[in-house]
Design an enzyme around this catalytic site. Structure first.
Site, PDB file in Angstrom:
ATOM      1  CE  LYS A  13      -1.986  -1.109   3.913  1.00  0.00           C
ATOM      2  NZ  LYS A  13      -1.292  -2.373   4.180  1.00  0.00           N
ATOM      3  NE  ARG A  88      -4.052  -1.431   9.965  1.00  0.00           N
ATOM      4  CZ  ARG A  88      -3.077  -0.766   9.357  1.00  0.00           C
ATOM      5  NH1 ARG A  88      -3.228   0.500   9.064  1.00  0.00           N
ATOM      6  NH2 ARG A  88      -1.971  -1.380   9.037  1.00  0.00           N
ATOM      7  NE  ARG A 123       8.105  -2.863   6.091  1.00  0.00           N
ATOM      8  CZ  ARG A 123       6.805  -2.620   6.183  1.00  0.00           C
ATOM      9  NH1 ARG A 123       6.215  -1.838   5.313  1.00  0.00           N
ATOM     10  NH2 ARG A 123       6.102  -3.205   7.117  1.00  0.00           N
ATOM     11  NE  ARG A 156       6.768  -0.919  10.138  1.00  0.00           N
ATOM     12  CZ  ARG A 156       5.698  -0.702   9.389  1.00  0.00           C
ATOM     13  NH1 ARG A 156       5.771   0.107   8.352  1.00  0.00           N
ATOM     14  NH2 ARG A 156       4.563  -1.297   9.646  1.00  0.00           N
ATOM     15  NE  ARG A 167       2.182  -5.259  11.059  1.00  0.00           N
ATOM     16  CZ  ARG A 167       3.157  -4.844  10.258  1.00  0.00           C
ATOM     17  NH1 ARG A 167       4.373  -5.376  10.358  1.00  0.00           N
ATOM     18  NH2 ARG A 167       2.940  -3.917   9.359  1.00  0.00           N
TER      19      ARG A 167
HETATM   20  P1  AP5 Z   1       4.946  -1.589   1.709  1.00  0.00           P
HETATM   21  O1  AP5 Z   1       4.621  -0.779   0.514  1.00  0.00           O
HETATM   22  O2  AP5 Z   1       5.725  -0.960   2.812  1.00  0.00           O
HETATM   23  O3  AP5 Z   1       3.615  -2.279   2.270  1.00  0.00           O
HETATM   24  P2  AP5 Z   1       2.425  -1.707   3.121  1.00  0.00           P
HETATM   25  O4  AP5 Z   1       1.212  -2.389   2.637  1.00  0.00           O
HETATM   26  O5  AP5 Z   1       2.433  -0.206   3.131  1.00  0.00           O
HETATM   27  O6  AP5 Z   1       2.878  -2.318   4.509  1.00  0.00           O
HETATM   28  P3  AP5 Z   1       2.929  -1.724   5.961  1.00  0.00           P
HETATM   29  O7  AP5 Z   1       3.550  -2.796   6.817  1.00  0.00           O
HETATM   30  O8  AP5 Z   1       3.579  -0.375   6.019  1.00  0.00           O
HETATM   31  O9  AP5 Z   1       1.454  -1.586   6.253  1.00  0.00           O
HETATM   32  P4  AP5 Z   1       0.728  -1.848   7.515  1.00  0.00           P
HETATM   33  O10 AP5 Z   1      -0.600  -1.674   6.975  1.00  0.00           O
HETATM   34  O11 AP5 Z   1       0.907  -3.067   8.302  1.00  0.00           O
HETATM   35  O12 AP5 Z   1       1.442  -0.814   8.497  1.00  0.00           O
HETATM   36  P5  AP5 Z   1       1.081   0.676   8.893  1.00  0.00           P
HETATM   37  O13 AP5 Z   1       2.335   1.419   8.830  1.00  0.00           O
HETATM   38  O14 AP5 Z   1      -0.098   1.167   8.130  1.00  0.00           O
HETATM   39  O15 AP5 Z   1       5.688  -2.916   1.216  1.00  0.00           O
HETATM   40  C1  AP5 Z   1       6.230  -3.829   2.129  1.00  0.00           C
HETATM   41  C2  AP5 Z   1       7.633  -4.283   1.635  1.00  0.00           C
HETATM   42  O16 AP5 Z   1       7.504  -5.039   0.422  1.00  0.00           O
HETATM   43  C3  AP5 Z   1       8.556  -3.096   1.301  1.00  0.00           C
HETATM   44  O17 AP5 Z   1       9.868  -3.438   1.684  1.00  0.00           O
HETATM   45  C4  AP5 Z   1       8.462  -2.959  -0.228  1.00  0.00           C
HETATM   46  O18 AP5 Z   1       9.667  -2.450  -0.801  1.00  0.00           O
HETATM   47  C5  AP5 Z   1       8.184  -4.405  -0.666  1.00  0.00           C
HETATM   48  N1  AP5 Z   1       7.272  -4.469  -1.807  1.00  0.00           N
HETATM   49  C6  AP5 Z   1       6.197  -3.683  -2.042  1.00  0.00           C
HETATM   50  N2  AP5 Z   1       5.595  -4.064  -3.198  1.00  0.00           N
HETATM   51  C7  AP5 Z   1       6.295  -5.134  -3.659  1.00  0.00           C
HETATM   52  C8  AP5 Z   1       6.166  -5.982  -4.789  1.00  0.00           C
HETATM   53  N3  AP5 Z   1       5.205  -5.837  -5.701  1.00  0.00           N
HETATM   54  N4  AP5 Z   1       7.045  -6.979  -4.925  1.00  0.00           N
HETATM   55  C9  AP5 Z   1       8.036  -7.157  -4.020  1.00  0.00           C
HETATM   56  N5  AP5 Z   1       8.215  -6.371  -2.939  1.00  0.00           N
HETATM   57  C10 AP5 Z   1       7.356  -5.375  -2.762  1.00  0.00           C
HETATM   58  O19 AP5 Z   1       0.595   0.450  10.381  1.00  0.00           O
HETATM   59  C11 AP5 Z   1       1.477   0.059  11.401  1.00  0.00           C
HETATM   60  C12 AP5 Z   1       0.737  -0.047  12.703  1.00  0.00           C
HETATM   61  O20 AP5 Z   1       0.131   1.229  13.047  1.00  0.00           O
HETATM   62  C13 AP5 Z   1      -0.425  -1.025  12.774  1.00  0.00           C
HETATM   63  O21 AP5 Z   1       0.004  -2.349  13.004  1.00  0.00           O
HETATM   64  C14 AP5 Z   1      -1.245  -0.432  13.938  1.00  0.00           C
HETATM   65  O22 AP5 Z   1      -0.667  -0.748  15.178  1.00  0.00           O
HETATM   66  C15 AP5 Z   1      -1.123   1.060  13.707  1.00  0.00           C
HETATM   67  N6  AP5 Z   1      -2.185   1.603  12.849  1.00  0.00           N
HETATM   68  C16 AP5 Z   1      -2.024   2.207  11.634  1.00  0.00           C
HETATM   69  N7  AP5 Z   1      -3.211   2.552  11.112  1.00  0.00           N
HETATM   70  C17 AP5 Z   1      -4.146   2.151  12.000  1.00  0.00           C
HETATM   71  C18 AP5 Z   1      -5.575   2.210  12.029  1.00  0.00           C
HETATM   72  N8  AP5 Z   1      -6.256   2.761  11.015  1.00  0.00           N
HETATM   73  N9  AP5 Z   1      -6.223   1.682  13.088  1.00  0.00           N
HETATM   74  C19 AP5 Z   1      -5.540   1.154  14.122  1.00  0.00           C
HETATM   75  N10 AP5 Z   1      -4.201   1.046  14.169  1.00  0.00           N
HETATM   76  C20 AP5 Z   1      -3.500   1.548  13.124  1.00  0.00           C
END
Ligand code: AP5
Length: 211
Positions: A13, A88, A123, A156, A167
């Site tokens: 994402k 979420r 990552r 991370r 997760r």
């Molecule tokens: P990346 O693009 O970083 O993936 P992402 O979907 O953004 O993953 P995140 O882990 O950042 O999302 P998340 O939803 O768990 O965490 P968030 O920060 O929102 O890609 C991942 C890796 O793969 C990268 O290294 C990239 O280079 C690689 N990659 C990407 N595309 C690829 C491809 N096609 N092929 C190969 N490799 C690829 O949330 C973190 C925490 O915050 C949550 O756990 C929670 O505690 C809290 N939080 C955030 N939002 C909320 C909410 N709305 N409600 C409650 N808690 C929340």
């Protein structure tokens, strides 16, 4: 365009949000990045969220809803925005509706759980500016050093394999039901995440051009 990006943790994402944001000239609002910045700055909200974020659990709805309400009132959101990581849960989606925010689409990037675990283990993020890299798919020019700011690249805390499994569990139980929520509103778009980032981008941009 007002867009929600759905998908499991690590589905890509954040990676796609960066590209869409540039192409459509709209800001990305990542609740994860906002919470991590608050944590780094030691704010009250950051301290409250620390235990949740480190263990991969969701931060309470009222906290993230407050963050989004405040951020969406900023002037740069007037012409549109990308919500990366919000909503979420169903109560978060209902809160967004109740704010009068009418999104154009909720685009879900679908990636198999096994592939996610593989991606997360590679990552690396910059501890200074938060930029994201991958040991295999998105290498920095110099090992362990951020291209953008020269900061140190680290793993991370919530990317440890056990936390990633937790997760994913939370995603399937609490976030995946949002697909039905937005399907009912006729706003759901599904894109199959590809092995190459550019192949996923091609599918995402094609889908968005058809809205
Ligand atoms: P990346 O693009 O970083 O993936 P992402 O979907 O953004 O993953 P995140 O882990 O950042 O999302 P998340 O939803 O768990 O965490 P968030 O920060 O929102 O890609 C991942 C890796 O793969 C990268 O290294 C990239 O280079 C690689 N990659 C990407 N595309 C690829 C491809 N096609 N092929 C190969 N490799 C690829 O949330 C973190 C925490 O915050 C949550 O756990 C929670 O505690 C809290 N939080 C955030 N939002 C909320 C909410 N709305 N409600 C409650 N808690 C929340």
């Amino acid at each position: 365009m007002k867009l929600i990006l759905l998908g499991a943790p690590g589905a890509g994402k954040g990676t796609q949000a960066e590209i869409i944001s540039e192409k459509y000239d709209i800001p990305t609002i990542s609740t994860g990045n906002i919470i991590r910045a608050a944590l780094k700055n030691g704010t009250e909200m950051g301290l409250k969220a620390k235990a949740y974020i480190d263990s991969g659990r969701l931060v309470p709805d009222d906290v993230v809803i407050g963050i989004i309400k405040e951020r969406l009132s900023d002037t740069d959101c007037q012409n549109g925005f990308i919500l990366d990581g919000f909503p979420r849960t169903i109560p978060q989606a209902e809160a967004l509706d109740n704010m009068g925010v009418n999104v154009d689409a909720a685009l879900s990037i679908e990636v198999d759980d096994r592939e996610i675990v593989k991606r997360m283990s590679g990552r690396r993020v910059c501890e200074k500016c938060g930029a994201s890299y991958h040991t295999e798919f998105k290498k920095p020019a110099n090992d362990g050093v951020c291209d953008a700011c020269g900061g140190k690249l680290v793993i991370r805390k919530d990317d440890e394999p056990d936390t990633v499994h937790d997760r994913l569990d939370i995603y399937h139980k609490q976030t995946e039901p949002l697909k039905s929520y937005y399907k009912t509103q006729d706003k759901l778009i599904i894109v199959e995440g590809q092995d190459k980032v550019s192949d996923t981008t091609e599918l995402v941009l094609k889908a968005l051009s058809e809205i």
